[in-house]
Design a protein around this motif. Structure first.
Motif, mmCIF file in Angstrom:
data_model
loop_
_atom_site.group_PDB
_atom_site.id
_atom_site.type_symbol
_atom_site.label_atom_id
_atom_site.label_comp_id
_atom_site.label_asym_id
_atom_site.label_seq_id
_atom_site.Cartn_x
_atom_site.Cartn_y
_atom_site.Cartn_z
ATOM 1 N N ALA A 39 0.807 -1.224 0.000
ATOM 2 C CA ALA A 39 0.000 0.000 0.000
ATOM 3 C C ALA A 39 0.840 1.274 0.000
ATOM 4 N N ALA A 40 2.107 1.167 -0.287
ATOM 5 C CA ALA A 40 3.006 2.321 -0.178
ATOM 6 C C ALA A 40 2.558 3.520 -1.016
ATOM 7 N N ASN A 41 1.956 3.284 -2.170
ATOM 8 C CA ASN A 41 1.583 4.378 -3.077
ATOM 9 C C ASN A 41 0.104 4.749 -3.021
ATOM 10 N N VAL A 42 -0.628 4.182 -2.084
ATOM 11 C CA VAL A 42 -2.074 4.392 -2.051
ATOM 12 C C VAL A 42 -2.436 5.867 -1.890
ATOM 13 N N ALA A 43 -1.815 6.565 -0.984
ATOM 14 C CA ALA A 43 -2.156 7.977 -0.769
ATOM 15 C C ALA A 43 -1.965 8.784 -2.057
#
Length: 160
Positions: A39-43
């Motif tokens: 989820a590292a790039n979710v934001a």
């Protein structure tokens, strides 16, 4: 404190930690913050989306949808929330962006087909530049069941 009392206290502490770790709202927020594996790039992905659509299905769907709605705010365009009859959906009440559909579990039913059709309808509204977040929890496979064209629901049930 006796050994038995200490053991009970420790077991209760472990139990509380396990329940907290599986809390749908906490997990949704951790995912949106990029704190979960993958989820590292979710934001960044959420920020880049023109509109955000949510499909939440399963026993934890109301809690997941509520957490997503709180975090996404006005960015949330529309959501379909598929849950079981009697589950608490009060956090979603009064918000027209949330369409709550009651379905069935553990076996699919006609309600499952209606829920799957609503999910397909929601996904058809997603355009290029939009984001669809799909949040699934236990029971979603029965709650969102749409047999292939030409296959009767009873045939699907017989094959399960």
């Amino acid at each position: 404190m006796t050994d038995k009392e200490r053991a009970r206290r420790d077991l209760e502490s472990v139990y509380r930690a396990a329940v907290a770790a599986a809390n749908p709202s906490i997990l949704v927020n951790r995912a949106l913050d990029g704190q979960l594996a993958g989820a590292a790039n979710v934001a960044e992905i959420v920020r880049a989306a023109e509109r955000v659509f949510v499909l939440a299905a399963g026993k934890a769907a109301p809690a997941m949808a509520s957490a997503l709605g709180a975090r996404l705010g006005a960015r949330l365009t529309s959501a379909v929330v598929v849950t079981l009859p009697g589950h608490d959906v009060s956090a979603l009440a009064g918000d027209s962006r949330f369409r709550v559909i009651e379905s069935s579990h553990p076996l699919p039913s006609e309600a499952s087909i209606r829920a799957a059709q609503a999910a397909v309808e929601l996904m058809r509204a997603v355009d290029e530049g939009d984001l669809a977040i799909v949040a699934l929890s236990g029971g979603a496979s029965a709650m969102l069941a749409m047999p292939a064209e030409g296959v009767a629901l009873q045939d699907k049930l017989d094959a399960s």
